[in-house]
Design a protein around this motif. Structure first.
Motif, PDB file in Angstrom:
ATOM      1  N   LEU A 102      28.994  -7.868  23.732  1.00  0.00           N
ATOM      2  CA  LEU A 102      27.669  -8.734  22.999  1.00  0.00           C
ATOM      3  C   LEU A 102      26.598  -7.684  23.099  1.00  0.00           C
ATOM      4  N   LYS A 103      27.255  -6.546  23.039  1.00  0.00           N
ATOM      5  CA  LYS A 103      25.785  -5.382  22.518  1.00  0.00           C
ATOM      6  C   LYS A 103      26.040  -5.343  20.800  1.00  0.00           C
ATOM      7  N   LYS A 104      27.201  -5.951  20.554  1.00  0.00           N
ATOM      8  CA  LYS A 104      26.575  -5.965  18.892  1.00  0.00           C
ATOM      9  C   LYS A 104      26.272  -7.007  18.618  1.00  0.00           C
ATOM     10  N   GLN A 105      26.661  -8.120  19.302  1.00  0.00           N
ATOM     11  CA  GLN A 105      25.779  -9.053  18.814  1.00  0.00           C
ATOM     12  C   GLN A 105      24.548  -9.056  19.310  1.00  0.00           C
ATOM     13  N   THR A 106      24.004  -8.666  20.572  1.00  0.00           N
ATOM     14  CA  THR A 106      22.774  -8.025  20.514  1.00  0.00           C
ATOM     15  C   THR A 106      21.490  -7.335  19.042  1.00  0.00           C
ATOM     16  N   LYS A 107      22.158  -6.684  18.686  1.00  0.00           N
ATOM     17  CA  LYS A 107      21.767  -5.586  18.426  1.00  0.00           C
ATOM     18  C   LYS A 107      21.364  -6.378  17.297  1.00  0.00           C
ATOM     19  N   ALA A 108      22.658  -6.524  16.225  1.00  0.00           N
ATOM     20  CA  ALA A 108      22.823  -8.037  15.284  1.00  0.00           C
ATOM     21  C   ALA A 108      21.516  -8.516  15.513  1.00  0.00           C
ATOM     22  N   VAL A 109      21.742 -10.115  16.332  1.00  0.00           N
ATOM     23  CA  VAL A 109      20.722 -10.703  16.942  1.00  0.00           C
ATOM     24  C   VAL A 109      19.151 -10.191  16.731  1.00  0.00           C
ATOM     25  N   GLU A 110      18.706  -9.376  16.917  1.00  0.00           N
ATOM     26  CA  GLU A 110      17.416  -8.141  16.698  1.00  0.00           C
ATOM     27  C   GLU A 110      17.266  -8.240  15.953  1.00  0.00           C
ATOM     28  N   LYS A 111      18.395  -7.351  15.272  1.00  0.00           N
ATOM     29  CA  LYS A 111      18.140  -7.140  13.859  1.00  0.00           C
ATOM     30  C   LYS A 111      17.147  -8.018  12.353  1.00  0.00           C
ATOM     31  N   ARG A 112      18.244  -9.019  12.791  1.00  0.00           N
ATOM     32  CA  ARG A 112      17.871 -10.559  12.414  1.00  0.00           C
ATOM     33  C   ARG A 112      16.324 -11.049  12.171  1.00  0.00           C
ATOM     34  N   ILE A 113      15.951 -10.911  13.554  1.00  0.00           N
ATOM     35  CA  ILE A 113      14.466 -10.850  13.632  1.00  0.00           C
ATOM     36  C   ILE A 113      13.911 -10.402  13.539  1.00  0.00           C
ATOM     37  N   LYS A 114      14.163  -8.788  13.739  1.00  0.00           N
ATOM     38  CA  LYS A 114      13.265  -7.570  12.908  1.00  0.00           C
ATOM     39  C   LYS A 114      12.951  -8.346  11.785  1.00  0.00           C
ATOM     40  N   GLU A 115      14.418  -8.387  11.361  1.00  0.00           N
ATOM     41  CA  GLU A 115      14.454  -8.620   9.321  1.00  0.00           C
ATOM     42  C   GLU A 115      13.105 -10.272   8.947  1.00  0.00           C
ATOM     43  N   ILE A 116      13.476 -11.250   9.618  1.00  0.00           N
ATOM     44  CA  ILE A 116      13.034 -12.283   9.951  1.00  0.00           C
ATOM     45  C   ILE A 116      11.462 -11.862   9.525  1.00  0.00           C
ATOM     46  N   ASP A 117      11.144 -11.069  10.858  1.00  0.00           N
ATOM     47  CA  ASP A 117       9.426 -10.324  11.154  1.00  0.00           C
ATOM     48  C   ASP A 117       9.023  -9.817   9.809  1.00  0.00           C
ATOM     49  N   THR A 118       9.873  -9.540   9.537  1.00  0.00           N
ATOM     50  CA  THR A 118       9.479  -8.643   7.904  1.00  0.00           C
ATOM     51  C   THR A 118       9.179  -9.632   6.640  1.00  0.00           C
ATOM     52  N   ALA A 119       9.913 -10.399   6.566  1.00  0.00           N
ATOM     53  CA  ALA A 119      10.107 -11.217   5.488  1.00  0.00           C
ATOM     54  C   ALA A 119       8.772 -11.598   5.735  1.00  0.00           C
ATOM     55  N   LYS A 120       8.395 -12.810   6.976  1.00  0.00           N
ATOM     56  CA  LYS A 120       7.360 -13.556   7.895  1.00  0.00           C
ATOM     57  C   LYS A 120       6.309 -12.774   6.970  1.00  0.00           C
ATOM     58  N   GLU A 121       6.156 -11.767   6.985  1.00  0.00           N
ATOM     59  CA  GLU A 121       5.054 -10.562   7.373  1.00  0.00           C
ATOM     60  C   GLU A 121       4.700 -10.213   5.792  1.00  0.00           C
ATOM     61  N   LYS A 122       5.767 -10.144   4.720  1.00  0.00           N
ATOM     62  CA  LYS A 122       5.609  -9.667   3.596  1.00  0.00           C
ATOM     63  C   LYS A 122       5.197 -11.562   2.716  1.00  0.00           C
ATOM     64  N   ILE A 123       5.339 -12.669   3.310  1.00  0.00           N
ATOM     65  CA  ILE A 123       5.354 -13.782   2.716  1.00  0.00           C
ATOM     66  C   ILE A 123       3.995 -13.604   2.780  1.00  0.00           C
ATOM     67  N   ARG A 124       3.316 -13.493   4.432  1.00  0.00           N
ATOM     68  CA  ARG A 124       1.715 -13.644   4.295  1.00  0.00           C
ATOM     69  C   ARG A 124       1.008 -12.906   3.681  1.00  0.00           C
ATOM     70  N   LYS A 125       1.267 -11.392   3.015  1.00  0.00           N
ATOM     71  CA  LYS A 125       0.452 -10.949   2.624  1.00  0.00           C
ATOM     72  C   LYS A 125       0.571 -11.063   1.032  1.00  0.00           C
ATOM     73  N   ASN A 126       2.016 -11.595   0.508  1.00  0.00           N
ATOM     74  CA  ASN A 126       1.723 -12.520  -0.775  1.00  0.00           C
ATOM     75  C   ASN A 126       1.180 -13.606  -0.911  1.00  0.00           C
ATOM     76  N   MET A 127       0.484 -14.150  -0.036  1.00  0.00           N
ATOM     77  CA  MET A 127      -0.010 -15.960   0.389  1.00  0.00           C
ATOM     78  C   MET A 127      -1.681 -15.086   0.093  1.00  0.00           C
ATOM     79  N   LEU A 128      -1.769 -13.742   0.373  1.00  0.00           N
ATOM     80  CA  LEU A 128      -3.543 -13.685   0.583  1.00  0.00           C
ATOM     81  C   LEU A 128      -3.627 -12.972  -0.621  1.00  0.00           C
TER      82      LEU A 128
END
Length: 128
Positions: A102-128
């Motif tokens: 469960l700890k590994k799964q939690t870290k993997a999910v948190e990592k995916r959330i961070k990756e999605i957050d960084t991807a969103k930020e990149k997309i926002r920067k590219n839109m402006l």
């Protein structure tokens, strides 16, 4: 005839009385080896001791059997404790492995959330 029987009876009585005096002394068998090892003395005392030991042996054997029964009971309790310990240990290892997964799964999910957050930020920067 009665006289001869009486004379024979009297002769036998006197004869046996004479031999009785000769049989009064019986030599004792003392030799050096028997004296040194006390074998001639221990035979009588061992009979007395063996009779008292026979009486005491029953109590001792009874006590030994009670101790053996108690030891069997304690060994059974030990087996029960070991079985319970093995069950709890198996549960502990299972829970520990599940926790690690469960700890590994939690870290993997948190990592995916961070990756999605960084991807969103990149997309926002590219839109402006």
């Amino acid at each position: 005839m009665k006289k001869t029987i009486a004379v024979l009876g009297l002769a036998l009585l006197l004869n046996s009385a004479a031999y009785a005096d000769g049989n009064a002394f019986t030599p004792l068998n003392f030799n050096d080896t028997a004296y040194k090892t006390n074998t001639s003395y221990t035979t009588q005392s061992t009979n007395v001791i063996s009779e008292t030991e026979a009486v005491g042996n029953g109590n001792i054997q009874n006590a030994i059997s009670q101790l053996e029964n108690a030891q069997v009971d304690i060994r059974n309790d030990l087996l029960n404790c070991k079985t319970k310990y093995a069950d709890v240990d198996a549960q502990y290892k299972l829970i520990k492995a599940e926790r690690a997964a469960l700890k590994k799964q939690t870290k993997a999910v948190e990592k995916r959330i961070k990756e999605i957050d960084t991807a969103k930020e990149k997309i926002r920067k590219n839109m402006l």
